[in-house]
Write a protein that holds these residues in place. Structure first.
Motif, short mmCIF file in Angstrom:
data_model
loop_
_atom_site.label_atom_id
_atom_site.label_comp_id
_atom_site.label_asym_id
_atom_site.label_seq_id
_atom_site.Cartn_x
_atom_site.Cartn_y
_atom_site.Cartn_z
N UNK A 196 5.98 -16.50 -5.30
CA UNK A 196 5.90 -16.77 -3.88
C UNK A 196 6.21 -15.48 -3.12
N UNK A 197 5.23 -15.01 -2.36
CA UNK A 197 5.41 -13.78 -1.59
C UNK A 197 4.57 -13.87 -0.33
N UNK A 198 4.92 -13.07 0.66
CA UNK A 198 4.20 -13.08 1.92
C UNK A 198 2.97 -12.21 1.91
N UNK A 199 2.71 -11.54 0.82
CA UNK A 199 1.58 -10.61 0.72
C UNK A 199 0.69 -11.02 -0.45
N UNK A 200 -0.60 -10.88 -0.27
CA UNK A 200 -1.55 -11.25 -1.31
C UNK A 200 -1.71 -10.17 -2.38
N UNK A 201 -1.05 -9.01 -2.19
CA UNK A 201 -1.17 -7.91 -3.15
C UNK A 201 0.15 -7.68 -3.89
N UNK A 202 0.02 -7.39 -5.16
CA UNK A 202 1.17 -7.02 -5.99
C UNK A 202 0.79 -5.79 -6.79
N UNK A 203 1.79 -5.17 -7.39
CA UNK A 203 1.57 -4.00 -8.24
C UNK A 203 2.11 -4.30 -9.63
N UNK A 204 1.30 -4.00 -10.62
CA UNK A 204 1.68 -4.17 -12.01
C UNK A 204 1.96 -2.79 -12.59
N UNK A 205 3.03 -2.69 -13.39
CA UNK A 205 3.38 -1.42 -14.04
C UNK A 205 4.02 -1.70 -15.38
N UNK A 206 4.09 -0.67 -16.20
CA UNK A 206 4.65 -0.83 -17.54
C UNK A 206 6.18 -0.91 -17.48
N UNK A 207 6.74 -1.74 -18.35
CA UNK A 207 8.19 -1.94 -18.40
C UNK A 207 8.94 -0.62 -18.60
N UNK A 208 8.36 0.29 -19.38
CA UNK A 208 9.04 1.56 -19.65
C UNK A 208 9.23 2.40 -18.39
N UNK A 228 0.82 -1.21 0.00
CA UNK A 228 0.00 0.00 0.00
C UNK A 228 0.86 1.26 0.00
N UNK A 229 1.98 1.19 0.68
CA UNK A 229 2.92 2.32 0.68
C UNK A 229 3.48 2.56 -0.72
N UNK A 230 3.89 1.47 -1.38
CA UNK A 230 4.40 1.58 -2.75
C UNK A 230 3.32 2.10 -3.69
N UNK A 231 2.10 1.64 -3.52
CA UNK A 231 1.00 2.12 -4.35
C UNK A 231 0.88 3.64 -4.23
N UNK A 232 0.89 4.15 -3.01
CA UNK A 232 0.77 5.59 -2.78
C UNK A 232 1.93 6.35 -3.43
#
Length: 82
Positions: A39-51, A16-20
């Protein structure tokens, strides 16, 4: 066609911090459930463009956001790139 990358986290707080931070930097992102192939300890991830990779890495490092890794989706699953 745009290529998307995924940041995975070990805690919801860091996601959530990264999202903000990334939204504040006007980087196009999507907060979504962590893919089964990562495999991660959190159920949330963030998707972003490669550029936007260089800016995302800079922000994560400058703001000391704790991440599991940055991944690219390939034919045989997710591969760590960062």
């Amino acid at each position: 066609m745009k290529e998307w990358l995924v940041i995975a986290f070990d805690s919801t707080h860091q996601a959530l911090r990264a999202e903000m931070l990334l939204e504040y930097a006007e980087i196009e992102i999507d907060l979504f459930p962590t893919p089964k192939g990562i495999t991660a300890g959190c159920a949330l991830s963030i998707q972003f463009q490669k550029e936007d990779l260089a800016n995302v890495v800079r922000i994560v490092k400058e703001e000391t956001v704790e991440i599991r890794g940055i991944y690219r989706n390939e034919v045989h699953g997710y591969v760590t790139i960062e």
